[in-house]
Design an enzyme around this catalytic site. Structure first.
Site, PDB file in Angstrom:
ATOM      1  CB  CYS A  61      -0.551  -7.809   4.292  1.00  0.00           C
ATOM      2  SG  CYS A  61      -1.472  -7.489   2.800  1.00  0.00           S
ATOM      3  CD  GLU A  76      -2.916  -1.071   2.328  1.00  0.00           C
ATOM      4  OE1 GLU A  76      -3.099  -0.001   2.928  1.00  0.00           O
ATOM      5  OE2 GLU A  76      -3.519  -2.113   2.602  1.00  0.00           O
ATOM      6  N   GLY A 116      10.491   0.645  15.297  1.00  0.00           N
ATOM      7  CA  GLY A 116       9.453   1.641  15.552  1.00  0.00           C
ATOM      8  C   GLY A 116       8.342   1.068  16.392  1.00  0.00           C
TER       9      GLY A 116
HETATM   10  C1  UDX Z   1       3.007  -5.918   2.828  1.00  0.00           C
HETATM   11  C2  UDX Z   1       4.094  -6.548   1.936  1.00  0.00           C
HETATM   12  O1  UDX Z   1       5.248  -5.702   1.919  1.00  0.00           O
HETATM   13  C3  UDX Z   1       3.567  -6.776   0.540  1.00  0.00           C
HETATM   14  O2  UDX Z   1       4.554  -7.446  -0.245  1.00  0.00           O
HETATM   15  C4  UDX Z   1       2.306  -7.617   0.625  1.00  0.00           C
HETATM   16  O3  UDX Z   1       1.758  -7.793  -0.642  1.00  0.00           O
HETATM   17  C5  UDX Z   1       1.275  -6.961   1.534  1.00  0.00           C
HETATM   18  O4  UDX Z   1       1.863  -6.729   2.823  1.00  0.00           O
HETATM   19  P1  UDX Z   1       1.992  -3.449   3.191  1.00  0.00           P
HETATM   20  O5  UDX Z   1       1.276  -4.055   4.359  1.00  0.00           O
HETATM   21  O6  UDX Z   1       1.227  -2.622   2.224  1.00  0.00           O
HETATM   22  O7  UDX Z   1       2.700  -4.618   2.316  1.00  0.00           O
HETATM   23  O8  UDX Z   1       3.158  -2.500   3.730  1.00  0.00           O
HETATM   24  P2  UDX Z   1       4.710  -2.657   4.107  1.00  0.00           P
HETATM   25  O9  UDX Z   1       5.424  -1.527   3.478  1.00  0.00           O
HETATM   26  O10 UDX Z   1       5.224  -4.004   3.851  1.00  0.00           O
HETATM   27  O11 UDX Z   1       4.671  -2.351   5.683  1.00  0.00           O
HETATM   28  C6  UDX Z   1       3.978  -3.209   6.592  1.00  0.00           C
HETATM   29  C7  UDX Z   1       4.127  -2.713   8.005  1.00  0.00           C
HETATM   30  O12 UDX Z   1       5.458  -2.894   8.469  1.00  0.00           O
HETATM   31  C8  UDX Z   1       3.835  -1.229   8.199  1.00  0.00           C
HETATM   32  O13 UDX Z   1       3.078  -1.071   9.396  1.00  0.00           O
HETATM   33  C9  UDX Z   1       5.184  -0.588   8.349  1.00  0.00           C
HETATM   34  O14 UDX Z   1       5.162   0.585   9.132  1.00  0.00           O
HETATM   35  C10 UDX Z   1       5.956  -1.705   9.048  1.00  0.00           C
HETATM   36  N1  UDX Z   1       7.400  -1.648   8.816  1.00  0.00           N
HETATM   37  C11 UDX Z   1       7.909  -1.860   7.574  1.00  0.00           C
HETATM   38  C12 UDX Z   1       8.260  -1.426   9.895  1.00  0.00           C
HETATM   39  O15 UDX Z   1       7.820  -1.230  11.033  1.00  0.00           O
HETATM   40  N2  UDX Z   1       9.611  -1.432   9.667  1.00  0.00           N
HETATM   41  C13 UDX Z   1      10.148  -1.652   8.443  1.00  0.00           C
HETATM   42  O16 UDX Z   1      11.382  -1.665   8.326  1.00  0.00           O
HETATM   43  C14 UDX Z   1       9.275  -1.869   7.359  1.00  0.00           C
END
Ligand code: UDX
Length: 432
Positions: free
Chosen positions: A260, A155, A253
């Site tokens: 997902c 997203e 964080g």
């Molecule tokens: C995720 C997958 O990345 C994607 O491949 C799948 O199709 C759907 O789920 P999404 O949930 O849209 O995508 O976002 P993403 O950018 O992966 O972040 C997920 C969560 O992890 C967020 O809450 C984000 O803040 C958190 N996050 C991400 C962290 O806390 N630290 C990070 O280093 C990366």
């Protein structure tokens, strides 16, 4: 090609619009008639950068259609994508009733060869159930193939991710299916991995579980950093320079949220249980993610002492930047916990305010970040939107009652803020 995409949620809408943009004729289907009537006029139910423009322009050039009539879609498409929701049931399993329903409808209306492509995140073996279901309910003996083609888009950057995937995974069984799918994806010019169907299904679960594991791992390291006075951002940078580890998904964080990771982790743990495997690593990942919110809450309490009667400003509500999605957003749990302890909470988010108004009670919704900070004892960053990275801290200091920043996403320089007279508390920045 003539394609239909059944289910107009995140994955369905983005995939449908992007396939249309690639020159295909796409019918997007959803049983929510209100949603479809909005989409026909270009009204998009979610905020996703670039999606509205893409949908509107493909509606205009007649490459994209919206309907609630699944029969029309099945009759007029060679390739049928299934992208319906698979919410979590109370026992942690994915609810597959939507998928089964679609499979039965497809079986009813098939009048020639069709390629059915599963795109929702589903437990391993779902495709073989789809195949069995279609074979059971099909009226005439028509040929069809089932393909597993998991989607990895995120997203907030969904259109870019759809068009530039690191890999396209195709789990399939026949040459015919392989030819159609490779033709369809050929314009993207990205690596294609062809596997058997069950491997493709598992690749999706294993990838999301691994990414969640990376996040919980670095969050666990953040706890140690605070104890010993190390900075988790430096630790992550040093780890990430090792190509075997990689620098992505190592931002400590408030923990992961969204539609997902939490759902997929629950489903994968349950799949393991059903297969007789106790997936302990993933249980620990899930617990660590829960603990992380409590850990940040404790930091707030440690510095404010008494929460009752304090005014707290929260910047960022969506579970990540560039989306208005609040599903499993860590901000919501944190805000509700603060309210329960008697705080007055003032909030601002660039895109998620409308959705937040339906979920959050007893908070003050503010028109911008400075208004949110006005008279607050503490400023919390819950989502790392770009506009928060460039705060005017001189102005912010004047607005706040107390110059205290809880940086839940580690986006600021602790030294700079301390020099400006703020008390800075990050996650794993060495200031327990
Ligand atoms: C995720 C997958 O990345 C994607 O491949 C799948 O199709 C759907 O789920 P999404 O949930 O849209 O995508 O976002 P993403 O950018 O992966 O972040 C997920 C969560 O992890 C967020 O809450 C984000 O803040 C958190 N996050 C991400 C962290 O806390 N630290 C990070 O280093 C990366």
């Amino acid at each position: 090609m003539n394609i239909s995409v059944i289910g107009s949620g995140y994955v369905g809408l983005v995939s449908g619009a992007c396939f249309a943009e690639l020159g295909n004729h796409v019918i997007c289907v959803d049983n929510d008639k209100q949603k479809i009537s909005g989409l026909k006029k270009g009204v998009i139910p979610i905020y996703e950068p670039g999606l509205q423009e893409l949908i509107v322009s493909n509606l205009k050039n007649n490459r994209l259609k919206f309907t609630s009539n699944i029969k029309e879609a099945v009759k007029n498409s060679e390739v049928i994508f299934i992208a319906v929701g698979t919410p979590t049931l109370e026992n942690g399993e994915a609810d597959l009733t939507g998928i089964e329903d679609v499979a039965r409808s497809i079986a009813q209306h098939i009048d020639g060869y069709r390629l059915i492509v599963e795109k929702s995140t589903v437990p391993v073996e779902t495709c073989s159930w789809i195949k069995k279901t279609i074979a059971t309910y099909i009226k005439k003996k028509q040929k069809f193939d089932v393909v597993s083609n998991p989607e990895f888009l995120r997203e907030g950057s969904a259109i870019h991710d759809f068009n530039h995937p690191d890999r396209i995974v195709l789990g399939l069984e026949t040459l015919r299916a392989k030819q159609i799918m490779t033709n369809l994806y050929q314009p993207l010019n990205r690596p294609i991995l062809v596997t058997n169907i069950k491997s493709a299904e598992l690749i999706k679960h294993a990838s999301n579980a691994f990414l969640a594991t990376k996040i919980s791992f670095i969050n666990a390291i953040s706890r140690i950093c605070d104890q010993v006075g190390a900075d988790v951002r430096e630790v992550a940078a040093g780890m990430g320079m090792d190509n075997r580890i990689g620098r992505y998904f190592l931002h400590a964080g408030l923990g992961y949220g969204g539609s997902c990771f939490p759902k997929d982790l629950d489903a994968f743990i349950t799949i393991g249980e059903k297969l007789g495997y106790d997936f302990q690593i993933l249980k620990a990942v899930r617990n660590t993610n829960q603990e992380q919110k409590a850990f940040v809450l404790k930091k707030i309490k440690d510095v404010l002492w008494i929460i009752q009667g304090k005014t707290i400003a929260v910047l960022g509500l969506s579970f990540k930047p560039n989306t208005d999605d609040l599903r499993n957003a860590p901000s919501i749990d944190l805000i509700n916990a603060l309210i329960q302890e008697g705080a007055k909470v003032r909030v601002y988010d660039p895109k998620a305010m409308e959705k937040a108004k339906k979920i959050l009670k007893n908070v003050t919704f503010c028109k911008d970040k400075y208004q949110a900070a006005s008279g607050a004892d503490c400023l919390i960053i819950a989502t790392e939107w770009n506009e928060f990275k460039e705060l005017d801290f001189i102005k912010m200091k004047k607005k706040l009652k107390r110059a205290l920043v809880i940086d839940g996403r580690n986006i600021y320089d602790p030294k700079l803020l301390t020099k400006m007279g703020f008390t800075y508390i990050g996650v794993g920045r060495g200031n327990e």
